[in-house]
Write a protein that holds these residues in place. Sequence first.
Motif, PDB file in Angstrom:
ATOM      1  N   GLU A 157      32.299 -36.565 -40.794  1.00 59.55           N
ATOM      2  CA  GLU A 157      32.934 -37.568 -41.634  1.00 59.55           C
ATOM      3  C   GLU A 157      33.602 -36.953 -42.864  1.00 59.55           C
ATOM      4  N   LEU A 158      33.050 -35.862 -43.375  1.00 55.34           N
ATOM      5  CA  LEU A 158      33.693 -35.225 -44.523  1.00 55.34           C
ATOM      6  C   LEU A 158      35.022 -34.601 -44.127  1.00 55.34           C
ATOM      7  N   GLU A 159      35.077 -34.026 -42.917  1.00 55.89           N
ATOM      8  CA  GLU A 159      36.343 -33.505 -42.425  1.00 55.89           C
ATOM      9  C   GLU A 159      37.362 -34.627 -42.229  1.00 55.89           C
ATOM     10  N   SER A 160      36.894 -35.842 -41.936  1.00 53.89           N
ATOM     11  CA  SER A 160      37.809 -36.972 -41.772  1.00 53.89           C
ATOM     12  C   SER A 160      38.529 -37.308 -43.069  1.00 53.89           C
ATOM     13  N   LEU A 161      38.004 -36.831 -44.200  1.00 56.93           N
ATOM     14  CA  LEU A 161      38.671 -37.010 -45.487  1.00 56.93           C
ATOM     15  C   LEU A 161      39.767 -35.980 -45.702  1.00 56.93           C
ATOM     16  N   GLY A 162      39.921 -35.071 -44.758  1.00 58.28           N
ATOM     17  CA  GLY A 162      40.868 -33.984 -44.928  1.00 58.28           C
ATOM     18  C   GLY A 162      40.219 -32.750 -45.486  1.00 58.28           C
ATOM     19  N   GLU A 221      40.050 -31.421 -34.470  1.00 62.73           N
ATOM     20  CA  GLU A 221      38.691 -31.052 -34.093  1.00 62.73           C
ATOM     21  C   GLU A 221      38.304 -29.655 -34.532  1.00 62.73           C
ATOM     22  N   ASP A 222      39.287 -28.815 -34.852  1.00 63.31           N
ATOM     23  CA  ASP A 222      38.973 -27.424 -35.173  1.00 63.31           C
ATOM     24  C   ASP A 222      38.705 -27.193 -36.653  1.00 63.31           C
ATOM     25  N   GLU A 223      38.803 -28.240 -37.487  1.00 64.24           N
ATOM     26  CA  GLU A 223      38.515 -28.109 -38.909  1.00 64.24           C
ATOM     27  C   GLU A 223      37.031 -28.350 -39.151  1.00 64.24           C
ATOM     28  N   PHE A 224      36.404 -27.447 -39.916  1.00 63.59           N
ATOM     29  CA  PHE A 224      35.002 -27.610 -40.258  1.00 63.59           C
ATOM     30  C   PHE A 224      34.812 -27.355 -41.752  1.00 63.59           C
ATOM     31  N   LEU A 225      33.846 -28.054 -42.306  1.00 58.64           N
ATOM     32  CA  LEU A 225      33.468 -27.838 -43.691  1.00 58.64           C
ATOM     33  C   LEU A 225      32.452 -26.701 -43.727  1.00 58.64           C
ATOM     34  N   ASP A 226      32.917 -25.520 -44.045  1.00 59.11           N
ATOM     35  CA  ASP A 226      32.059 -24.330 -44.035  1.00 59.11           C
ATOM     36  C   ASP A 226      31.503 -24.085 -45.433  1.00 59.11           C
ATOM     37  N   VAL A 227      30.359 -24.677 -45.706  1.00 52.48           N
ATOM     38  CA  VAL A 227      29.718 -24.528 -47.008  1.00 52.48           C
ATOM     39  C   VAL A 227      28.260 -24.141 -46.787  1.00 52.48           C
ATOM     40  N   PRO A 228      27.640 -23.494 -47.770  1.00 49.46           N
ATOM     41  CA  PRO A 228      26.233 -23.119 -47.629  1.00 49.46           C
ATOM     42  C   PRO A 228      25.315 -24.333 -47.709  1.00 49.46           C
ATOM     43  N   VAL A 229      24.204 -24.243 -46.987  1.00 53.10           N
ATOM     44  CA  VAL A 229      23.158 -25.266 -47.015  1.00 53.10           C
ATOM     45  C   VAL A 229      21.869 -24.599 -47.477  1.00 53.10           C
TER      46      VAL A 229
END
Length: 288
Positions: A157-162, A221-229
């Motif tokens: 859903e965060l990727e859906s925000l762009g 589909e190829d966009e991902f939010l790459d952040v540390p967890v």
Amino acid sequence: MAVSTDVDLDAHFVEPTGTHRSTVILLHGTSQTGPEFSQPFLNFTLPFHSTSLNPITNTNTTLALLFPHTRWVFPTGHRRKTTVFDGNITNAWFDIHNFSDRTIGECDAIPGLRRSAISLTRLIASELAFLGPDGNLVIGGFSQGSAMSIFLLLSGELESLGIGSGNGGVAGVVKMSGWLPFRRQIGEVIDQITPEDGLSRRKAVRRYVRNLLELEEMECEDEFLDVPVWLGHGEADEKMKLHWGVEMRDMLSAIGIDVSMSTYPGLAHWWDEREMGDLVEVLKRMLS
């Protein structure tokens, strides 16, 4: 102060004492509210001396003092029937059947997970717009709020925000005393991937979660939010068993997410100076 946002979630906001440069959104546990969660969390006394973030001189401080440029947002989950509390109406991100086994009645969590994911995405979009392009935002939570925040990350859903490879201001996820809903099913999704599918683990899991929550297909589909967890968990937590947190860490790592975990001997289902001290260091890195 407690205000109603322009989305369908009430939220409690604690404004920065300095120039607004970052935002932290934290989700409460089952049957709490945003204000109830914020009070012990932001008022927790930390035995820190002067820091570069806040040049205080006494030996005790709080998160709000350590991060004077951060706006803290504590949303309140929707009112819903909560099975584990005899079906009474409480504030919760989704339904829970059994505290001892989170897989019991798991399918009844789906409507809440869906509604909460959509509502939180709108809240995050509003906060990002308020923060501006140069600020950083961190999402996280405690207990059920921890589970909700990671499911939101996996949902896309965060990727859906762009928000994708450029991060769009989202800098990380912090989770305390949580678990991963539908962990076994997600593991099965990963195990069933074949080279012929042409799917990465991240994409396969996101498709599964979106189908589970009946969310629209992703345009990119190829966009991902790459952040540390970052995960924090008490080793004496009987309500949220340590091995649930370890299983979540291992699953997130298997999916391809940058995840780290800190555990605390003797700590039950709460937080202490050790965990809060580690959280401070994690937030410094994420919000810098």
